[in-house]
Scaffold this motif. Structure first.
Motif, PDB file in Angstrom:
ATOM      1  N   ASP A 116      57.967  62.191  24.602  1.00  0.00           N
ATOM      2  CA  ASP A 116      57.079  61.998  25.747  1.00  0.00           C
ATOM      3  C   ASP A 116      55.734  61.587  25.162  1.00  0.00           C
ATOM      4  O   ASP A 116      55.059  62.375  24.501  1.00  0.00           O
ATOM      5  CB  ASP A 116      56.983  63.320  26.517  1.00  0.00           C
ATOM      6  CG  ASP A 116      55.952  63.279  27.653  1.00  0.00           C
ATOM      7  OD1 ASP A 116      54.987  62.487  27.568  1.00  0.00           O
ATOM      8  OD2 ASP A 116      56.111  64.058  28.615  1.00  0.00           O
ATOM      9  N   ALA A 117      55.332  60.348  25.401  1.00  0.00           N
ATOM     10  CA  ALA A 117      54.144  59.791  24.751  1.00  0.00           C
ATOM     11  C   ALA A 117      52.880  60.600  25.077  1.00  0.00           C
ATOM     12  O   ALA A 117      52.056  60.850  24.195  1.00  0.00           O
ATOM     13  CB  ALA A 117      53.962  58.333  25.157  1.00  0.00           C
ATOM     14  N   ASP A 118      52.744  61.015  26.347  1.00  0.00           N
ATOM     15  CA  ASP A 118      51.521  61.739  26.738  1.00  0.00           C
ATOM     16  C   ASP A 118      51.449  63.105  26.054  1.00  0.00           C
ATOM     17  O   ASP A 118      50.404  63.502  25.539  1.00  0.00           O
ATOM     18  CB  ASP A 118      51.483  61.944  28.262  1.00  0.00           C
ATOM     19  CG  ASP A 118      51.244  60.632  28.993  1.00  0.00           C
ATOM     20  OD1 ASP A 118      50.736  59.685  28.341  1.00  0.00           O
ATOM     21  OD2 ASP A 118      51.589  60.548  30.187  1.00  0.00           O
ATOM     22  N   GLY A 150      51.429  58.424  20.163  1.00  0.00           N
ATOM     23  CA  GLY A 150      51.698  57.825  21.472  1.00  0.00           C
ATOM     24  C   GLY A 150      52.440  56.504  21.389  1.00  0.00           C
ATOM     25  O   GLY A 150      52.816  55.934  22.414  1.00  0.00           O
ATOM     26  N   SER A 209      50.757  62.688  22.383  1.00  0.00           N
ATOM     27  CA  SER A 209      49.347  62.352  22.140  1.00  0.00           C
ATOM     28  C   SER A 209      48.462  63.575  22.303  1.00  0.00           C
ATOM     29  O   SER A 209      47.518  63.779  21.530  1.00  0.00           O
ATOM     30  CB  SER A 209      48.878  61.266  23.115  1.00  0.00           C
ATOM     31  OG  SER A 209      49.540  60.071  22.837  1.00  0.00           O
ATOM     32  N   ALA A 210      48.774  64.391  23.326  1.00  0.00           N
ATOM     33  CA  ALA A 210      47.972  65.605  23.548  1.00  0.00           C
ATOM     34  C   ALA A 210      48.074  66.530  22.341  1.00  0.00           C
ATOM     35  O   ALA A 210      47.053  67.037  21.838  1.00  0.00           O
ATOM     36  CB  ALA A 210      48.455  66.320  24.809  1.00  0.00           C
TER      37      ALA A 210
END
Lengths: 309, 161
Positions: B65-67, B132, B70-71
């Motif tokens: 999951d890219a988001d 991401g 990234s988080a």
């Protein structure tokens, strides 16, 4: 002064017995030294082999030469300079890794046979026993082609003129001639884990028992420094330091094969702690191997006998 | 004779009590030191939690999951840049107090510690840039991150896992 004729018969017999015993001791010692003399490989096994530098780089990673022979504190590219000097504490004294870089101080004039004698039998080019701080008890199981490849690779590394530091080992452990007896008792080229193994498990066994010499730290030693093969990989004290080298038999290591592979790749444990201590360097080496090799190590670790602490 | 035995017994008991109370005093850690140890272990836990998200994806245990990736990577990058001066008071090494694996080498080799800290900042920034950009990009940054964590644990943490 009493003449020989006046010596009583009992004393005469006693002197004869002493002379006889001394003579017998010399013969026994000579036979013992002969039986435990430094051994050599059969040159015929190596004379048709050609070393391959690229494959040798992988053998170099798998055998972990740099972990001991790079200079203390060396990092990155500097680990390719095998100048030696790092100290290894043991109950018998401190051993210092020698310079094995391909220069005049190191191994510049070594042939493949010299390297094979050292790895397989712990025998130096001047026909002396090496101390088993050099893990020939594991390397004894190495294949001829891997030794030839490793030799080819070692000769491409930078030379260092760093002088060798003498070992700091006291009497009687500093008697090299006695090491022949040690080898007879504790060094073997038989596999520890025998039986029907798949091809992957066999590859894992070769990586763990021979090249990776994992047992040298993960298996406890007896009073003479021989590995206790009945407690194979069941964990051991760290010489000269607090803490223990962990038990990596299935009794203690509950990680899945995928988790073991991940650890040997990035150093992360299943709960995302990371490898420290000596294992940091080991992971730097195993990370360079093909993934299939790390999978083979994991497969082997799953089939060693589980031994509780 | 009985008096002698009795007084010897009393002396022994007194000595034992004295030893016990000394030991208790020594194991009673200064609250400031204990607090610092707790804080830095919590900081390590925050690293592990965020790396766990990234590593879980890298190993295919969690869907990519890219988001989320990234988080986690941004948290890591931010954590790596915190000033840790307050975490490491003198006398909080494992030779001085219980409850920590921090080796005295940390205080003996500050330049080495700082250099390894800088390497972690760099590896975390690389992960932040990579996380991401797809699963393969994330996986590619994982080994360097592990290397940066391990480089500190190699020399500065008591090893006995």
């Amino acid at each position: 002064m009493p003449s020989a004729q006046t010596v009583p018969g009992a004393l005469m017999r006693f002197r004869k017995t002493v002379a006889y015993l001394a003579g017998a001791a010399v013969v026994v010692a000579a036979v013992g030294l002969y039986l435990t003399r430094p051994r050599h490989v059969d040159p015929a096994e190596f004379d048709r082999l050609t070393g391959d530098v690229e494959r040798g780089a992988l053998v170099f990673a798998a055998t972990g030469c740099a972990s001991c022979h790079a200079a203390p504190e060396a990092e990155g590219e500097a680990r390719r300079v095998l100048s030696g000097g790092r100290g290894f504490a043991s109950p018998f004294g401190t051993f210092y890794a020698p310079n094995i870089s391909p220069g005049p101080v190191g191994t510049g004039d070594w042939t493949v046979l010299n390297l094979a004698d050292a790895l397989r039998h712990g025998t130096s080019p001047d026909n002396r026993h090496y101390f088993p701080a050099f893990p020939y008890g594991s390397y004894s199981r190495m294949q001829a082609q891997d030794i030839a490849d490793l030799h080819a690779y070692l000769m491409t590394l930078p030379a260092s003129d760093a002088e060798n530091r003498p070992h700091d080992v006291g009497f009687p452990f500093n008697i090299r001639a006695a090491l022949g007896g040690w080898k007879m008792l504790f060094a073997s080229d038989d596999w520890v884990l025998d039986g029907d193994l798949t091809e992957t498990q066999q590859r894992g066994r070769y990586l763990v028992e021979a090249m990776g010499h994992c047992a040298e730290c993960h298996t406890p030693r007896n009073a003479l420094g021989g590995l206790q093969t009945d407690r194979w990989l069941a964990g051991a004290p760290i010489p000269g330091k607090d803490g223990r080298v962990p038990n990596i038999t299935p009794a203690a290591l509950s990680w899945s094969e995928a988790e073991i592979v991940e650890y040997l790749t990035s150093g992360f444990t299943p709960d995302f702690d990371s490898a420290g201590g000596e294992m940091f360097e080991v992971v730097q080496n195993t990370a360079q191997l093909p993934r299939s090799d790390r999978e083979a190590i994991a497969a082997y670790l799953k089939i060693v006998p589980p031994i509780g602490n | 004779m009985r008096t002698l035995a009795l007084s010897a017994g009393i002396a022994l008991t007194a000595a034992t009590l004295a030893l016990t109370s000394t030991a208790t005093a020594e194991s009673h850690v200064d609250p400031a030191i204990a607090g610092a140890i707790k804080a830095r272990q919590a900081h390590m836990q925050l690293y592990a939690h965020n790396i766990g998200v990234l590593g879980g994806m890298a190993q295919g245990r969690i869907d990519y999951d890219a988001d989320l990736a990234s988080a986690a990577a941004s948290n890591l990058a931010a954590l790596s840049q915190l000033n840790q001066m307050t975490y490491w008071p003198a006398g909080s090494d494992n030779a001085s107090v219980d409850g920590t694996k921090a080796l005295p080498a940390i205080w003996d080799d500050l330049p080495g510690v700082m250099a390894r800290g800088a390497a972690l900042v760099e590896a975390s920034a690389a992960m932040e840039a990579a996380a991401g950009g797809g699963l393969e990009s994330l996986q590619g940054a994982m080994q360097a991150l592990g290397g940066a964590c391990g480089a500190c644990h190699q020399n500065y943490r008591q090893s006995d896992n």
